[in-house]
Write an enzyme that holds these catalytic residues in place. Structure first.
Site, PDB file in Angstrom:
ATOM      1  N   ARG A 130      55.414 -22.257  46.877  1.00  0.00           N
ATOM      2  CA  ARG A 130      55.960 -21.330  46.659  1.00  0.00           C
ATOM      3  C   ARG A 130      57.401 -21.098  46.716  1.00  0.00           C
ATOM      4  NH1 ARG A 130      51.705 -16.828  48.824  1.00  0.00           N
ATOM      5  NH2 ARG A 130      53.440 -15.268  48.137  1.00  0.00           N
TER       6      ARG A 130
ATOM      7  N   ASN B 164      56.823 -12.061  57.014  1.00  0.00           N
ATOM      8  CA  ASN B 164      56.927 -11.773  55.591  1.00  0.00           C
ATOM      9  C   ASN B 164      57.391 -10.449  55.389  1.00  0.00           C
ATOM     10  OD1 ASN B 164      56.074 -14.596  55.386  1.00  0.00           O
ATOM     11  ND2 ASN B 164      54.298 -14.179  54.068  1.00  0.00           N
TER      12      ASN B 164
ATOM     13  N   GLU C  91      72.828  10.458  32.257  1.00  0.00           N
ATOM     14  CA  GLU C  91      72.809  10.370  33.578  1.00  0.00           C
ATOM     15  C   GLU C  91      73.881  11.323  34.193  1.00  0.00           C
ATOM     16  OE1 GLU C  91      70.485  10.105  35.843  1.00  0.00           O
ATOM     17  OE2 GLU C  91      71.755   9.558  37.507  1.00  0.00           O
TER      18      GLU C  91
ATOM     19  N   LYS D 160      73.511  14.378  36.640  1.00  0.00           N
ATOM     20  CA  LYS D 160      74.159  14.592  37.953  1.00  0.00           C
ATOM     21  C   LYS D 160      74.801  15.967  38.132  1.00  0.00           C
ATOM     22  CE  LYS D 160      72.237  12.383  39.776  1.00  0.00           C
ATOM     23  NZ  LYS D 160      71.213  11.565  39.544  1.00  0.00           N
TER      24      LYS D 160
ATOM     25  N   HIS E  38      77.190  15.385  14.479  1.00  0.00           N
ATOM     26  CA  HIS E  38      76.259  16.261  13.525  1.00  0.00           C
ATOM     27  C   HIS E  38      75.976  17.475  14.161  1.00  0.00           C
ATOM     28  CE1 HIS E  38      75.835  12.457  11.212  1.00  0.00           C
ATOM     29  NE2 HIS E  38      75.881  11.743  12.189  1.00  0.00           N
TER      30      HIS E  38
ATOM     31  N   LYS F 247      62.903  16.386  45.568  1.00  0.00           N
ATOM     32  CA  LYS F 247      63.119  14.863  45.767  1.00  0.00           C
ATOM     33  C   LYS F 247      62.012  14.163  45.144  1.00  0.00           C
ATOM     34  CE  LYS F 247      65.498  11.260  46.688  1.00  0.00           C
ATOM     35  NZ  LYS F 247      66.410  10.966  45.839  1.00  0.00           N
TER      36      LYS F 247
HETATM   37  C1  G6P Z   1      62.733  14.286  40.831  1.00  0.00           C
HETATM   38  C2  G6P Z   1      64.145  13.894  41.343  1.00  0.00           C
HETATM   39  C3  G6P Z   1      64.879  12.778  40.705  1.00  0.00           C
HETATM   40  C4  G6P Z   1      64.215  11.676  40.249  1.00  0.00           C
HETATM   41  C5  G6P Z   1      62.756  11.941  39.647  1.00  0.00           C
HETATM   42  C6  G6P Z   1      61.921  10.788  39.332  1.00  0.00           C
HETATM   43  O1  G6P Z   1      62.990  14.869  39.610  1.00  0.00           O
HETATM   44  O2  G6P Z   1      64.623  14.949  41.768  1.00  0.00           O
HETATM   45  O3  G6P Z   1      66.156  12.520  41.334  1.00  0.00           O
HETATM   46  O4  G6P Z   1      64.892  11.225  39.146  1.00  0.00           O
HETATM   47  O5  G6P Z   1      62.063  13.094  40.196  1.00  0.00           O
HETATM   48  O6  G6P Z   1      61.662  10.480  40.579  1.00  0.00           O
HETATM   49  P1  G6P Z   1      61.133   9.071  41.035  1.00  0.00           P
HETATM   50  O7  G6P Z   1      60.847   9.153  42.555  1.00  0.00           O
HETATM   51  O8  G6P Z   1      59.715   8.723  40.360  1.00  0.00           O
HETATM   52  O9  G6P Z   1      62.336   7.978  40.564  1.00  0.00           O
END
Ligand code: G6P
Length: 602
Positions: free
Chosen positions: A27, A100, A475, A479, A498, A597
């Site tokens: 490996r 590992n 993105e 944010k 457009h 989150k």
């Molecule tokens: C929630 C979080 C985002 C995240 C999304 C996907 O909306 O607030 O920050 O991008 O979920 O989450 P994941 O854990 O699948 O990347």
């Protein structure tokens, strides 16, 4: 990649360990080592390079011990040296172990152990486990291992022995494979069944969180079900002197990208080595189409991945939100593979899409940050980001890590299907420079803080980009929305005319991501159109581009890199901009209203 072998029984352990290591060596490895006890004295031998170098140090038949452990290592944390080769031991040369996987919180654990007086002799993440076991050892090895593992975050397969609790091997796993071979009055431990095939008639595959106590007579398995110590959570949750996790996580990106790159790039051969995909490497050669499934920020990473994979690996790629993929008619065939991207590994929509795809017999691979999460278990194979825990709700370091892993995957798949050696080397070399370039990009923090002050009272923002930086426009806008609750829209720069352009006036600023790449001239034209309508413009441009200053109101510079890698740099000023605007507007940075989150509901 790394391999573990262990033996306990009536035979001499050393020849069996060496035989196992030889079988695991296919490996790929860069050093090796074994340990046995002879009359209560540890004989720990290690060598860098080929297994023969280790063999030359051992007079295989000299040692009579009936139990021991061995390892072949592929370096991740710490260079290829004898000191970094396994087995690793504690201060008293009592506990020895092979490992590992990757221990993600090893830095915090190491600092704490050093403060408590432990002396380290390697740069590895593994050594912390030996010292942690030492800390808890009171005569019963399994008890100490159990306590130590509660402190550890990450992936591991482990085999541990102790001079002061002899005739016993403790084996444990979480998210890294480990099996126990059952022979005639003897037991073996291995990360690869090939290693023990000649000696074992039956095998027991350890499951996550299980700890096996193996003696020459029998074997018993403990299931560790108790929750992790709160102490650990508290430690990991430390903000390291930063006022918010979001800022800490933005600032630690050179490291969250850099650490996992170790051992994953072979620059001279222009290759990426992703251990988690080894089992499906051959199958990947037949993949004709990829469907990337992700949500939120991870979906934006997937969109950059689409550009990378199509341009450099020639694989038609489609990106879809998990919530859409699940309920529409999909035209899939057996040559389509699913690639799920998720920080938490628990997002219900992404998970639902994987289950749907699996039912249809599709191969599913993952790019996941949270070790042992549901998505990492549900997929057939995958790559861990190893970016470390992300606490801030707005994803930052996980995003740049996802982009880096997608670049590695592009290199791997590209080289499988005709990418030249020279191109492979170029990409690999540039990926290896990314942590240093990210560091340089972060130097604009003070300037971005001033810009946030200047722009914080506008109510609407447009973010525009083309090609690789279109997903970064999406993105960047996301944010700002998440952290400051301001209205922001990301869109392809060419689409502005457009419709969106109707909104532009002196009260509607635009963030234009226009590095010096293949679409730079086109971006400049779109910026001209906005300026002609008096819209304020902040440009993200490549260092050295002085011309752009004449056209726009403000410029934030990023270092030059390959076009496919620019998103990893261009997103950073946008993360900082969102952070400081949110801060100045008094928003709850780490826990923005209405957001979670990990979204485990549909
Ligand atoms: C929630 C979080 C985002 C995240 C999304 C996907 O909306 O607030 O920050 O991008 O979920 O989450 P994941 O854990 O699948 O990347």
């Amino acid at each position: 990649m790394c391999g573990i072998v262990g033996y306990i029984g009536k035979k001499k352990a050393v020849p069996i360990l060496m035989d196992g290591l030889r079988k695991e060596s296919y490996r790929g490895y860069d050093s090796s080592g074994i340990v046995v006890f002879e009359q209560g004295k540890p004989i720990c031998l290690k060598a860098v390079g080929k297994l023969e170098n280790l063999e030359n140090r051992i007079q295989t038949n000299k040692y009579g011990s009936g139990f021991g452990i061995g390892h072949v290592r592929w370096a991740t944390h710490g260079g290829v040296t004898e000191a970094n080769a396994h087995p690793h031991c504690d201060c008293k040369e009592n506990i020895f172990l092979v490992h590992n996987g990757i221990i993600e919180n090893y830095r915090q654990l190491r600092e704490k152990l050093v403060r408590e007086g432990h002396k380290f002799s390697s740069d590895t993440d593994t050594e912390v486990i030996a010292h942690l076991i030492e800390k808890y050892f009171q005569g019963k090895l399994e008890e100490a291992v159990r306590k130590a593992l509660r402190q550890v975050k990450g992936a591991y397969a482990l085999a541990v022995i102790a001079r002061d609790d002899p005739e016993k091997i403790i084996a444990a796993r979480f998210s890294s494979p480990l099996i126990i071979g059952v022979g005639q009055n003897e037991y073996l431990v291995a990360s690869d069944p090939n290693a023990i095939a000649p000696y074992a008639q039956k095998v027991i595959a350890l499951e996550d969180n299980e700890i096996a106590i193996i003696t020459p007579k029998d074997i018993s398995i403990l299931k560790e079900r108790e929750p992790q110590d709160l102490e650990i959570e508290a430690e990991e949750s430390e903000k390291g002197g930063y006022p918010h996790f979001m800022l800490k996580e933005i600032m630690e990106q050179p490291e969250s990208i850099g650490s996992p790159l170790k051992g994953r790039l072979i620059i001279a051969q222009g290759l990426a080595k992703l251990g988690g995909l080894e089992t499906v490497k051959e199958k990947l050669k037949n993949v004709k189409r990829l469907n990337i499934i992700a949500c939120g920020t991870a979906r934006h990473a997937g969109l950059v991945g689409e550009y990378m994979l199509e341009e450099y690996a020639g694989i038609p790629t489609e990106v879809e939100a998990g919530s859409e993929f699940r309920y529409r008619k999909q035209i899939l065939d057996k040559n389509t593979a699913i690639l799920a991207v998720s920080q938490s590994g628990e997002t219900a929509d992404t998970l639902g899409a994987i289950k749907e795809a699996k039912q249809k017999g599709m191969m599913c691979i993952g790019i996941v940050n949270a070790v042992g999460s549901t998505i990492s278990r549900e997929t057939d194979a995958g790559v861990y980001n190893h970016a470390g825990p992300e606490i801030g709700v707005a994803s930052t370091k996980a995003f740049t890590s996802q982009l880096t892993v997608l670049a590695l995957l592009t290199l791997l798949l590209g080289r499988q299907r005709g990418m030249s050696l020279v191109m492979g080397q170029r990409i690999a070399k540039e990926i290896s420079r990314i942590p240093e370039l990210v560091k340089k990009t972060l130097e604009s923090e003070a300037q971005i803080k001033e810009l946030a002050e200047k722009y914080k009272d506008f109510n609407n923002f447009a973010y525009i980009g083309r090609k690789y930086n279109l997903p970064i426009a999406l993105e960047g806008a996301l944010k700002l929305k998440e952290i400051s609750y301001l209205h922001a829209e990301g869109m392809p720069a060419g689409e502005m005319k457009h419709g969106q352009i109707a909104l532009i006036d002196e009260n509607f600023p635009t963030v234009a991501i226009c590095p010096s790449d293949s679409v730079y001239e086109k971006m400049v034209s779109n910026v001209e159109e906005i300026k002609a309508r008096k819209g304020p413009v902040i440009a993200i441009a490549t260092q050295g581009n002085e011309d752009i200053k004449k056209l726009v109101d403000d410029v934030i510079y990023i270092p030059k890199t390959l076009e496919m890698l620019t998103p990893i740099l261009s997103v950073i000023p946008l993360q900082l901009f969102a952070y400081y605007v949110g801060l100045l507007r008094g928003c709850d940075i780490d826990k923005p209203r209405n957001l979670a989150k990990s979204v485990t509901v549909e």
